[in-house]
Write an enzyme that holds these catalytic residues in place. Structure first.
Site, mmCIF file in Angstrom:
data_model
loop_
_atom_site.group_PDB
_atom_site.id
_atom_site.type_symbol
_atom_site.label_atom_id
_atom_site.label_comp_id
_atom_site.label_asym_id
_atom_site.label_seq_id
_atom_site.Cartn_x
_atom_site.Cartn_y
_atom_site.Cartn_z
ATOM 1 N N LYS A 31 -0.503 -21.493 40.036
ATOM 2 C CA LYS A 31 -0.421 -20.029 40.030
ATOM 3 C C LYS A 31 -1.826 -19.443 40.016
ATOM 4 C CE LYS A 31 1.888 -16.271 37.454
ATOM 5 N NZ LYS A 31 2.723 -15.944 36.281
ATOM 6 N N SER A 34 6.853 -13.159 37.147
ATOM 7 C CA SER A 34 5.710 -13.019 38.016
ATOM 8 C C SER A 34 5.346 -14.292 38.787
ATOM 9 C CB SER A 34 4.500 -12.571 37.196
ATOM 10 O OG SER A 34 4.114 -13.585 36.287
ATOM 11 N N SER A 47 8.106 -15.094 32.922
ATOM 12 C CA SER A 47 7.529 -15.258 34.257
ATOM 13 C C SER A 47 7.678 -16.652 34.849
ATOM 14 C CB SER A 47 6.050 -14.883 34.238
ATOM 15 O OG SER A 47 5.923 -13.486 34.231
#
Lengths: 492, 507
Positions: B79, B154, B178
């Site tokens: 990420k 997210s 997330s």
């Protein structure tokens, strides 16, 4: 008719702690260094970097808290103080608001009016900011983060002081105490000790405090004293004119001896403090506290008593010597080496103090090795050099930490103990000064002093004055025995 | 079946056995990305040169025997809020466009030590603020199961990359769900560890007291293996915890005997899509068949979790994101007059609307006069929520919950109504507030053919319990390892429903 006013002063004193590394990372705290060379992702606020608390910083802060008679909170925490400024890489400063490390202390000061207790509200820990450098030529500003993250303590006093004398006494006591603890060198010029003065005035005999201002940019004790005087006058004038004092931060310009507002309450910052989530609360266990307490070094009062008892020096000497931790350290070490404490003390109080004054230095800046002073004393006692040459050698020790043995050798300063050489010089002097010889024979025994001086001068100061004195006396007496005027000494 | 259809454990085994090289695995991941990225856009940046160079190094180490772990040579996506030395790390924000960190996050270092090969950095909501990956400054990521839908957020990029078989597994972060919510939306398995288990050093902070890095993988086994690799006590993260044991794969037993499963009524009431409810509750039945005991209970205080979470997360964010000011790195406005103008323009232009909204919310709740009413209250609520979980875990080993109120929403549906979007976090944020570990496992498909995930929450440091429950369920169900028919609605899989006792999709 002019009214009587009382000044009410509280201080916020920032002190840089003497840790080798910064408070939240492993970077060096050394003063100086090329810009941004003592930095890492943590102290430059890089994304994802996290603070790790330096235990030594906590121990120094606790040590100061203990010496300042504070209660040490068993549990304390850090908070973030949020404000935007480029010297503050994260745009928040890690500080302590809600649970500071030390609270409710105080120290006793002594002024011409006697003793007085000055309360200390709290001592908290925080990190220092970087430094902005404004490049006028390029029209830009640069940031040096070397100082960013250097550990600080902020010592917040109660508004217990009433004039500059008390303020200076408080600061001197605080500084000496912290120096003794080894927690900081407390240099105002270098910024390792910074003082903000909160001051208000009120009519004498009233209880309610007046509106206060905060004065910054005070780089010496003298500037602090002048700023206090100046601000007191400024506030009184405002009140006399019926104008209000505005709560604001002001900047003292010591060269112009006046101050300018920096920011007022209206644009006062809202720091939006909240607990620092990257650092768990610190718990000071009773064991840790005991350990710090046990390591607490000898403070001035104890040293003062011990020097008189153990070294047999007068209280007056002990007071002067212990006024600086550095001087006390030199005294002790030199006295232990040469075993002549009173002589060490004489050199420090006499020549060392004189030279410090001459060079405008603080006793904390004494930089010579105590061994060299001890050696010097031994050399004089052994008659290798005389006291006058000794002063010259001491100056070399003071200035460049010279090794006296080598220095005397290099400069050829050793006393001339060869009696023949001394006699030859004395004869010459006698010959050139018949008047003094006559005076001597007429009974003015003091005249020999002048001749001793002349002989010393002829020997370049390197002769032992006692020996010269003895030789001259012998020679002059010899002359009188043989009949005055023969003028010739005996040569073998 | 391609190499990227394998689980990380399976691929790692083949690499160790010499059947496949680390270089081939990396090449396959890059090739898959080439095929899929046009549709999915899971990555913000791909790093073929770096990946192939690393793969060669790793292959050499495998050959000379210095690397032998389960992840050696296995491709991973990271990420883009997790720092990778020498590789741009943008947090999906213009603010950090082009920012190349000179250090790696500890989790990344640990992963590289284990021999995983970073293929690229995945898309996300800007600074991890969002639930759809639509707040990214670099374009949306599409759900591999249906390109008209969001992947969740997210960590939408990480979850979509794994779901679309572009990579073996991924690293992601979880501040309020997330990892777990997009895992549910993408039909993959994602784990948020106990706070303090994985070092946050190098994770660009959103809500420091809530953030944790965790794995996104194709099944529970991979999650356990990756967690084992990335978890460590880290002196550089003062909130990191020294755990008694870092063995997580030891929990992978197909057996739920004695497990006490709590089903909080508060999580299955109004607002929950009936299809999701049914699929999640079925997890309890499956586990009961394997020897667990499930019981409903009242968790209480659930209604306070969202306000408390948004106050705390935004407060921390407002401070954490203050460092992005144009002075030291990242974006700086091109034109400005003086310092304040530089700050204002840089931050106005560099941050997107959702980030600005949260910074403003956070600054507001911390401001003088409001601190007690909001921030302090939120901390008190947090303590009470923690206590509610403490008493729940006195009775249960695992709490079963949905990961989201529904399956993945359509693109563009969520941002217009941020409050509704925030309310969607209801089932996941409590684990962050209380620091608890939680895992999402695929547990069904809705009638539109979108995956549904179930969440299993454990007490602090009890990852093994949730891993065991998740593994036992996975073995009985057929959802793990299923891949979407990419690019079009998931055709024949639409009607699939879990059936107890059926063998898992993996052999």
């Amino acid at each position: 008719m002019s009214r009587e006013y009382e000044t009410v002063i509280g201080l916020e004193v920032h002190v840089e702690l003497a840790t080798k590394t910064k408070i939240f990372c492993g970077c060096s705290t050394q003063f100086g260094g090329a810009p941004n060379t003592h930095t890492c992702p943590v102290c430059t606020g890089m994304p994802g970097a996290l603070p790790v608390l330096n235990r030594q910083a906590v121990e120094y802060a606790v040590a100061v808290g203990l010496a300042a008679n504070c209660t040490i909170n068993r549990r304390c925490q850090f908070d973030r103080k949020n404000y935007f400024y480029p010297d503050n890489p994260q745009n928040y400063q890690i500080s302590q608001l809600y649970q500071p490390l030390c609270v409710n202390g105080g120290i006793e000061i002594e002024t011409g009016r006697g003793r007085k207790w000055i309360g200390i509200h709290e001592i908290h820990m925080e990190e220092d900011a970087g430094k902005l450098i404004h490049d006028e030529k390029e029209g830009c500003s640069l940031v040096d983060y070397n100082r960013s993250g250097v550990p600080l303590i902020e010592i917040v006093s109660e508004p217990d002081m009433r004039d500059a004398e008390e303020v200076i006494a408080y600061l001197e006591k605080l500084r000496l105490m912290i120096q003794y603890l080894g927690a900081s060198d407390c240099k105002l010029q270098e910024g390792s000790m910074r003082v903000d003065v909160n001051l208000s005035v009120r009519e004498a005999e009233t209880e309610v405090l007046g509106t206060r201002t905060e004065m910054k940019n005070l780089n010496s004790f003298k500037a602090i004293a002048r700023a206090i005087q100046g601000e007191r006058q400024r506030q009184i004038s405002l009140l006399e004119e019926g104008k209000p004092v505005i709560q604001e931060t002001r900047r003292w310009d010591d060269s112009k001896e006046c101050s300018y507002p920096m920011r007022s309450k209206e644009d006062a910052k809202d720091y939006r403090y909240f607990p620092e989530p990257d650092l768990p609360p610190i718990s000071i266990s009773p064991q840790w506290l005991a350990q710090i307490r046990a390591c607490q070094p000898e403070m001035r009062t104890e040293k003062l008593a011990r020097y008189q008892k153990e070294y047999g020096i007068p209280e007056y000497d002990a007071r002067i010597i212990t006024e600086s931790k550095r001087m006390a350290d030199i005294f002790e070490a030199a006295a232990d080496i040469c075993n002549k404490p009173k002589k060490v003390s004489n050199w420090l109080m006499g020549e060392a103090m004189r030279l410090l004054k001459e060079t405008g230095q603080d006793p904390q800046e004494l930089s010579f090795a105590p061994e060299n002073l001890a050696k010097l004393i031994d050399l004089i006692d052994a008659g290798v050099i005389n006291g006058t040459v000794g002063k010259k050698v001491f100056e070399a020790i003071f200035r460049e930490d010279a090794d006296p043995v080598r220095y005397i050798e290099e400069k050829g300063l050793a006393a001339v103990n060869d009696e023949d050489a001394l006699k030859a010089a004395a004869e010459q002097v006698i010959r050139e000064n018949p008047q003094s010889v006559e005076d001597f024979h007429r009974g003015k025994k003091k005249a020999v002093g002048f001749l001793v001086g002349q002989t010393m001068k002829a020997m370049g100061g390197k002769a032992n004055p006692q020996t010269v004195n003895r030789l001259l006396n012998e020679m002059l007496s010899g002359i009188s025995e043989k009949s005055a005027g023969s003028g010739r000494g005996e040569r073998s | 079946m391609g190499l990227m259809d394998l689980t990380a454990a399976e691929l790692g085994k083949k690499i160790r056995a010499g059947e496949v090289s680390a270089v081939e695995a990396a090449e396959e991941a890059l090739a898959r990305a080439e095929v899929k990225e046009g549709q999915i856009h899971a990555y913000i940046s791909l790093n073929p040169d770096y990946a192939l160079k690393r793969a060669k190094q790793v292959q050499k180490q495998i050959a000379d025997g210095t690397l032998s772990g389960p992840l050696a040579g296995v491709p991973v996506a990271v990420k883009d809020n997790i720092c990778t030395r020498g590789i741009p790390t943008t947090c999906a924000s213009r603010m950090l466009e082009g920012f190349v960190p000179p250090y790696s996050a500890r989790a990344v270092e640990n992963l590289e030590k284990a021999g995983a090969v970073i293929i690229g950095k995945t898309n996300m909501d800007e600074f991890a603020m969002g639930s759809t990956t639509e707040t990214s400054a670099f374009g949306v990521t599409r759900n591999p199961w249906n390109l008209e839908h969001v992947p969740g957020g997210s960590s939408g990029g990480s979850c979509a990359a794994v779901a679309a078989r572009e990579v073996s597994f991924a690293l992601a972060s979880d501040t309020g769900g997330s990892i777990r919510q997009p895992s549910a939306f993408c039909g993959v398995t994602g784990l948020k560890p106990t706070y303090g288990t994985v070092s946050r050093y190098g994770l660009v902070a959103y809500g420091s007291s809530l953030d944790q890095i965790g794995p996104v993988a194709k099944d529970v086994t991979d999650c356990a293996a990756v967690l084992e690799a990335i978890a460590s006590w880290d002196p550089a993260d003062s909130t990191s915890v020294k755990r008694d044991s870092y063995d997580f794969t030891g929990a992978l037993k197909d057996d739920a005997k004695g497990l006490r499963i709590g089903i909080p009524r508060d999580y299955f009431g109004a607002g929950l899509n009936p299809e999701v409810k049914e699929a999640v509750l079925r997890v309890a039945w499956v586990l009961e068949e394997k020897g667990a005991a499930a019981e409903e209970f009242d968790l209480s205080l659930v209604q306070y979790a969202i306000p408390a979470y948004y106050v705390i997360a935004c407060a921390e964010a407002s401070s954490n994101l203050a460092r992005f000011d144009g002075v030291k790195y990242g974006y700086r406005a091109a034109e400005y007059a003086g310092l304040h103008s530089m700050y204002k323009k840089t931050r106005s232009e560099g941050f997107g609307p959702e980030v600005k909204r949260r910074i403003m919310l956070g600054s507001f709740v911390l401001s003088s006069g409001y601190y007690d009413a909001y921030y302090r209250k939120a901390l008190q609520a947090r303590t009470l929520i923690r206590q509610a979980f403490d008493s729940a875990f006195a009775r249960f080993d695992v709490i079963l919950a949905p990961a989201a109120p529904s399956a993945a929403p359509r693109l563009g549906e969520s941002l217009d109504d941020p409050v509704r979007m925030y309310l969607g976090d209801i089932y996941t944020i409590s684990a962050n507030l209380a620091g608890l570990p939680a895992i999402t496992v695929p547990c069904g498909m809705d009638s539109a053919g979108l995956p549904i995930g179930a969440q299993l929450i454990g007490d602090c440091f009890e990852e093994k319990k949730i891993l065991r429950a998740a593994y036992a369920f996975e073995q009985a169900a057929e959802y793990a390892g299923r891949s979407p028919a990419a690019g079009k609605p998931a055709g024949e899989k639409t009607a699939a429903a879990p059936e107890a006792g059926k063998g898992g999709a993996q052999g």
